[in-house]
Every structure is written in structure tokens, then in C-alpha cells.
Design a protein around this motif. Structure first.
Motif, mmCIF file in Angstrom:
data_model
loop_
_atom_site.group_PDB
_atom_site.id
_atom_site.type_symbol
_atom_site.label_atom_id
_atom_site.label_comp_id
_atom_site.label_asym_id
_atom_site.label_seq_id
_atom_site.Cartn_x
_atom_site.Cartn_y
_atom_site.Cartn_z
ATOM 1 N N GLN A 222 0.830 -1.205 0.000
ATOM 2 C CA GLN A 222 0.000 0.000 0.000
ATOM 3 C C GLN A 222 0.867 1.258 0.000
ATOM 4 O O GLN A 222 0.528 2.251 -0.653
ATOM 5 C CB GLN A 222 -0.926 -0.006 1.213
ATOM 6 C CG GLN A 222 -2.053 -1.011 1.125
ATOM 7 C CD GLN A 222 -2.892 -1.052 2.393
ATOM 8 O OE1 GLN A 222 -2.475 -0.555 3.440
ATOM 9 N NE2 GLN A 222 -4.073 -1.653 2.312
ATOM 10 N N GLU A 225 2.047 1.888 -3.561
ATOM 11 C CA GLU A 225 1.020 2.409 -4.466
ATOM 12 C C GLU A 225 0.499 3.780 -4.046
ATOM 13 O O GLU A 225 0.220 4.627 -4.907
ATOM 14 C CB GLU A 225 -0.150 1.415 -4.543
ATOM 15 C CG GLU A 225 0.236 0.010 -4.986
ATOM 16 C CD GLU A 225 0.853 -0.012 -6.374
ATOM 17 O OE1 GLU A 225 0.535 0.882 -7.193
ATOM 18 O OE2 GLU A 225 1.663 -0.923 -6.647
ATOM 19 N N GLN A 226 0.388 4.008 -2.746
ATOM 20 C CA GLN A 226 -0.277 5.222 -2.273
ATOM 21 C C GLN A 226 0.684 6.342 -1.891
ATOM 22 O O GLN A 226 0.264 7.496 -1.760
ATOM 23 C CB GLN A 226 -1.173 4.891 -1.078
ATOM 24 C CG GLN A 226 -2.265 3.880 -1.389
ATOM 25 C CD GLN A 226 -3.053 3.456 -0.161
ATOM 26 O OE1 GLN A 226 -2.939 4.063 0.901
ATOM 27 N NE2 GLN A 226 -3.854 2.401 -0.293
ATOM 28 N N VAL A 227 1.981 5.987 -1.682
ATOM 29 C CA VAL A 227 2.947 7.002 -1.253
ATOM 30 C C VAL A 227 4.101 7.131 -2.241
ATOM 31 O O VAL A 227 4.365 8.224 -2.759
ATOM 32 C CB VAL A 227 3.493 6.686 0.157
ATOM 33 C CG1 VAL A 227 4.485 7.765 0.593
ATOM 34 C CG2 VAL A 227 2.357 6.577 1.163
ATOM 35 N N ARG A 229 4.862 5.863 -5.393
ATOM 36 C CA ARG A 229 4.619 6.187 -6.812
ATOM 37 C C ARG A 229 4.102 7.619 -6.982
ATOM 38 O O ARG A 229 4.628 8.365 -7.826
ATOM 39 C CB ARG A 229 3.659 5.179 -7.423
ATOM 40 C CG ARG A 229 4.227 3.757 -7.510
ATOM 41 C CD ARG A 229 3.367 2.858 -8.369
ATOM 42 N NE ARG A 229 3.710 1.461 -8.204
ATOM 43 C CZ ARG A 229 4.763 0.864 -8.773
ATOM 44 N NH1 ARG A 229 5.565 1.572 -9.545
ATOM 45 N NH2 ARG A 229 4.991 -0.424 -8.567
ATOM 46 N N PRO A 230 3.097 8.045 -6.199
ATOM 47 C CA PRO A 230 2.653 9.441 -6.338
ATOM 48 C C PRO A 230 3.750 10.456 -6.019
ATOM 49 O O PRO A 230 3.815 11.519 -6.638
ATOM 50 C CB PRO A 230 1.506 9.544 -5.321
ATOM 51 C CG PRO A 230 1.012 8.149 -5.163
ATOM 52 C CD PRO A 230 2.227 7.296 -5.288
ATOM 53 N N PRO A 326 2.379 13.933 -1.352
ATOM 54 C CA PRO A 326 1.151 13.179 -1.650
ATOM 55 C C PRO A 326 0.190 13.900 -2.580
ATOM 56 O O PRO A 326 -0.770 13.294 -3.070
ATOM 57 C CB PRO A 326 0.507 12.998 -0.261
ATOM 58 C CG PRO A 326 1.586 13.293 0.730
ATOM 59 C CD PRO A 326 2.457 14.295 0.068
#
Length: 605
Positions: A222, A225-227, A229-230, A326
Motif C-alpha cells: 500500500q 502504491e499510495q505514497v 509512486r505518487p 502526496p
């Protein structure tokens, strides 16, 4: 007329009842008297030693005197108590000595416990009717047992490996964590106690608990994907007063890392790396400062004071950029222009213990322009380096990659098979040798030191070092409680490295052993256009002892073993035909006559 009979008086009616009572009492008294007599007989029979019918772990000691019973238990149960206890835990198996584990069988106390039962009527009855088993008396030293269990745990316990998230280029790469394990120490100690005098057909299995990483695989993914890559999906604009700069995804990636904190995988930014990336754009709003350092005045180190600068603080920059990572593009981080505190202040520098010379070593070398340039560049990078207590000094990190941009030129290095060739940075191993030898005599801890593959005659065998970018490094640890300041200088034929700090030893000596396992060198003919003739050198093994002296006495010896491969004689030209007749008009050939060819001008790494 007859009168009815008078009723019997109460005295008359009580007579038979009293007789019955008296009879019961007499009988009961007789029984008690009999039991008492039996009890006294049993006590009398056992008063001279261990009650009859007594056993300990199946060993009969009934009827024996105290001394006989102690001897019997010592030779039987005592022998069992001396057996090592084999324990298994995970993939670890070892034998525990009961004595070392604090477990002792007390034969005398066991006999005394069995003899004390002679006054217990129930125990006496059991002795008369059959065998009574008495528990052995075991003395336990809990501290000693705990120490043994801790030693078992040292070979069993494995910390769980947390998942790691690294950024390569601009791509986050997740490495899964691994479970660990831990010995259940309390349960293990109880199992060893139970096994002490028990019959054992195999090892005692000790309980082991599985330990999961604090960050689960799902949670780690997670974060990717959520931290991660962005965070790298777009650049970040930085505004500081009137200055504007842009951090590219590649620059963000170079400063971004992830650490496990409070059971979570969280991002961190290296503020100094971010600042270095945009320092040029911030120059208009910053004024420089400097860290404290040291200078040598009349043979004594003195602190050069630090200076606070004006600009964007590394910590403020990292915090501001981390806050916007983020967010979707476009992203802008605003940071204040305040002060840039030096990484090392004057006050801290004064507490580091840099006050006297630890060691100094000069390594000579034959003059060559490339050597002066490369060794001089390495010395420039080394000079002024401060190694904090506990830190590891890296030669490669200090003198940087040997490229033209970093100030290096081509020179001779040792190639495959001990044959010299040209490459960038040739000669820096001379600076490396000077650095390591100074560290050797300063008492620094040897972390990763590799000698040349072949022996070069200007170096002391076993007391030299080399480096190769991307292959191996020269590293030593500052194992002293004070900092170490490195000073380096060069002439056209020598390089000197001096270490300053606080001495831990009176002196350190190098004692060389004999050369052993000597391997002769071979002769090689080469017709390559870039062939360089060289003389051969034997291979050998040598041990150099580092001897530490304090208070006039040797307090430590550290043997260092070095193995050198032979270096061939290289003859440039065609290998002569052994069957061809000699040419009386030809000049003597080094290969044909055995004369050692003159090597190229001292090629060396």
C-alpha cells in the motif's frame, strides 16, 4: 386383689447400657493400644535409618543407614544427574551441562526427607504395607539456568526482517520482509528443569515462537502504491523568498528513502541532498557559512570556528517538500529563508578530543606525472576529513570515483594475471597505502583492507592496501572515543598521511613474520601493440602482527595474513623457437638468456 408390678427404677435400667459402653471403651482402648504398639514398633524398626520400603526414582534405599542411602543415591541418581541435557530449538541443537545450568541433585537432603517420614503415621503405614517413593531434592540456581537458556537463545533467536522500499532511478522497489523467531525462555527453563532427572529417550524440545515483521506485506505494498509512486510522479517547485527552484522526480528519488517507524513504513527526505540539488537556484537568497574544522599550528591541532550562514535550512526544506509529495501535480513547497546552521559547530568541535598526533606515515613513490596528479588529487580529498567516534572511513567515498571530472588522469594499474595496464586513477593505491598504514599505527579497527594482488617492492609486505571503484574499498573504523582528523600532503615523490585525535596506546608496532608458501613466477611473451615489459615477482604469504603497547606492556596482538600471487616476467616479442639454432650475430635476448627484462617505468596502482 393383686397390685400391678412397680416399674423398674432408673438405676436398674441404666446398668446394661453402662456395661455396653464400658465394653466399647475397653475394645477401643485395646485397638488404640494395639495401633500405638504397632506404631512404636514401626518407628523402632525405622529409627536406625531409612524406613523400609523407601525408594527414590525406583532406587530402593529402605532399611539403609543414612550414610549408605546417600552413597546409593549418589552412585545411581547422582550419575543420572550428571548426564548432559540435549536440547533442540529450531535448527539449533546442543548439550547443556546440568552443573552449568545450576541444577544439582542433593542426595543428603533427599535421604533426610525420607527419614523424616518415620514420624508420620500414614507414611509408616504405607512403609509397612509396601514401597513409598520419595521425590528427589533438586537445588536450582535460577540465575545460572537463565544464563544457559540465554546462550541457547543466542543461536535460536532471529529478528524479523522488515520490508524495505528503495528507490532506484525513479522506480520504487519493494523487498519483502521475513519472519523471525524467538526462544520462549521461561517455558524453555521449565522444560530443562523437568528433564533434569527424568528418563529421556531423545533431545528435549524447547518451544520457539514465530515473530512477524511489524510491517505486513499488504501494508508495505500500500505504501508503494499510495505514497512512493505518487511522490515521484511529478516535479516539485520550491519557493524561498524571491528564489524559485524545481526538484525533478530523479532528484526527489535520490533524496527519498523509507524507514520503519512505530510499526509503519514511512517516507523520509534527505534535506542536504535536496539543498545540494537546487543550491544554484537558491544562491540569490543565501549567504554562505562553514563548518568548524581543525588546523595544525606548531604541531598542535586548533579549532577553526564555524560560521552560521543565511538561507534555507535542510530540515525545513525536507519537511516542506515531504508535505506536498502526496499531492497531485502541480506541486509547490514554500520554505522560509532563515539560517543554515553548520553541521559541526565550534562548541562541538572543541569536545571531540582532537588534541595530539596519533600517527603519521609517508609512502614514497618514483616520480611520474600521472602519479603526482592522481595521488595529489586523492590527498586533496583526504585532507581535512573528520572521522567521528564509531564511524567507518571509506577510501572510495572520500577520494570519489576516478574520473576526469573528479580530477583524475590515466596511469598504470594492476591488470588480470598481475600484468600492468593503463586506467584512470592509476597510483591512488599509493595514497590508500599511506592512509591505511597511518590508521594501522593509530590503532584504528580494520574493517575491509585488501592488499595488492602482487607484491610491489616499494611497499612493506602485508602493510599496504589498494582500492578499485565498484569492486572493493579500503575501510577502517574509528574505534576510539574521540574523533580523528586526517591531514594529507604530497611532494613529487611521496605522500604523507597524519592522523590526529587522542591516544589510547603508548605505541603500536608492526612485527613481520617470514615469507612462506613461496610461488615462483612464470615467463610470458606478448606481441600485443600495447605490450609493456616487466620483471617477475614471486608470490608468497606473510603474517604481520599489529602489537598494541600500553603502560609499557603488550595488551593486544592482531595477526594480519596477506597472500600475494606471483607476477610474471613479461617479454614483448615472439616466443623463441627452442629448436632453432642460435644466431651468433644477434644481440642477447632477455627471454633467451634468462636476463630479467627492464620493466616499464615502475607501473603501479
Amino acid at each position: 386383689m393383686s397390685l400391678p408390678a412397680a416399674p423398674p427404677s432408673s438405676q436398674q435400667s441404666d446398668l446394661p447400657r453402662r456395661d455396653r459402653r464400658r465394653t466399647v471403651l475397653v475394645v477401643a482402648g485395646a485397638v488404640v493400644a494395639g495401633l500405638a504398639a504397632l506404631y512404636l514398633v514401626a518407628v523402632a524398626l525405622s529409627s536406625s535409618g531409612v524406613p523400609r520400603g523407601t525408594s527414590v526414582l525406583g532406587v530402593d534405599i529402605g532399611g539403609q543407614s543414612r550414610e549408605q542411602a546417600i552413597a546409593t543415591l549418589t552412585s545411581t541418581v547422582g550419575a543420572t544427574a550428571a548426564r548432559p541435557i540435549t536440547v533442540d530449538a529450531a535448527d539449533t541443537s546442543l548439550d547443556l551441562s546440568p552443573g552449568d545450568a545450576g541444577l544439582t541433585f542433593d542426595a543428603a537432603a533427599t535421604v533426610d526427607a525420607s527419614a523424616d517420614s518415620r514420624w508420620n503415621p500414614w507414611s509408616l503405614a504405607r512403609h509397612l504395607l509396601g514401597t513409598v517413593s520419595v521425590d528427589p531434592v533438586v537445588v536450582t540456581d535460577d540465575a545460572a539456568l537463565r544464563t544457559q537458556i540465554d546462550q541457547v537463545a543466542d543461536g535460536v533467536d532471529v529478528k524479523p526482517v522488515e520490508p524495505t522500499l528503495a528507490v532506484t532511478g525513479a522506480t520504487p522497489k519493494l523487498t519483502k520482509g521475513k519472519p523471525g523467531r524467538a526462544l520462549d525462555r521461561d517455558a524453555a527453563a521449565a522444560a530443562v528443569r523437568r528433564a533434569f532427572l527424568a528418563s529421556r529417550s531423545g533431545p528435549v524440545r524447547l518451544p520457539v515462537t514465530d515473530l512477524a515483521p511489524a510491517v505486513s506485506a499488504t501494508a508495505a505494498q500500500q505504501v508503494v502504491e499510495q505514497v512512493a509512486r505518487p511522490a515521484l510522479a511529478a516535479p516539485v517547485t520550491v519557493r524561498a523568498d524571491t528564489a524559485t527552484a524545481t526538484l525533478s522526480p530523479a532528484q526527489l528519488a535520490a533524496a527519498l528513502s523509507f524507514v520503519v517507524r512505530d510499526g509503519a513504513l514511512v517516507p523520509e527526505l534527505d534535506g542536504s541532498a535536496l539543498h545540494a540539488a537546487i543550491a544554484g537556484d537558491l544562491a540569490g537568497v543565501e549567504t554562505g557559512g562553514n563548518e568548524a574544522t581543525f588546523t595544525i599550528v606548531k604541531g598542535k591541532p586548533q579549532v577553526v570556528p564555524s560560521k552560521v550562514g543565511k538561507g534555507v535550512a535542510d530540515a525545513d526544506l525536507a519537511a516542506a517538500v515531504l508535505t506536498v509529495l502526496p499531492q497531485p501535480a502541480p506541486r509547490t513547497a514554500t520554505v522560509a529563508v532563515t539560517t543554515r546552521e553548520p553541521a559541526l559547530s565550534t562548541e562541538v568541535a572543541k569536545t571531540l578530543g582532537v588534541k595530539e598526533k596519533l600517527s603519521s606515515f609517508t609512502q614514497n613513490f618514483p616520480y611520474a606525472a600521472y602519479r603526482v596528479k592522481n595521488i595529489g588529487q586523492a590527498a586533496q580529498y583526504m585532507d581535512g576529513t573528520l572521522v567521528m567516534p564509531g564511524a567507518v572511513y571509506s577510501m572510495n567515498d572520500t577520494i570519489k570515483e576516478r574520473t576526469v571530472a573528479n580530477g583524475y588522469t590515466e596511469g598504470f594499474v594492476i591488470g588480470e594475471g598481475g600484468i600492468f595496464r593503463e586506467d584512470l586513477g592509476g597510483g591512488v593505491s599509493t595514497a590508500t597505502t599511506a592512509n591505511w598504514t597511518a590508521a594501522f599505527y593509530a590503532g584504528m579497527e580494520r574493517v575491509n583492507v585488501q592488499a595488492h594482488s602482487i607484491w610491489i617492492s616499494r611497499y612493506r609486505p602485508g602493510l599496504e592496501a589498494t582500492v578499485a571503484w565498484g569492486s572493493f574499498d579500503m575501510q577502517w573504523r574509528n574505534n576510539s572515543p574521540t574523533a580523528v582528523f586526517i591531514q594529507a600532503s604530497i611532494t613529487n615523490t611521496s605522500v604523507t598521511v597524519t592522523l590526529w585525535g587522542t591516544k589510547s596506546y603508548d605505541r603500536i608496532e608492526a612485527v613481520s613474520g617470514p615469507r612462506t608458501s613461496v610461488v615462483p613466477f612464470k615467463k610470458v611473451y606478448s606481441q600485443a601493440p600495447d605490450c609493456m615489459a616487466q620483471g617477475g615477482v614471486e608470490g608468497f604469504t606473510i603474517v604481520v602482527d599489529r602489537v598494541f603497547v600500553r603502560g609499557g606492556a603488550v595488551v593486544q596482538r592482531e595477526p594480519i595474513t596477506t597472500k600475494y600471487a606471483p607476477s610474471p616476467t613479461v617479454i614483448c616479442g615472439e616466443k623463441p623457437d627452442k629448436n632453432a639454432p642460435p644466431d651468433p650475430t644477434a644481440s642477447p635476448s632477455p627471454g633467451a638468456t634468462g636476463v630479467t627484462p627492464v620493466p616499464a617505468p615502475s607501473p603501479s596502482a
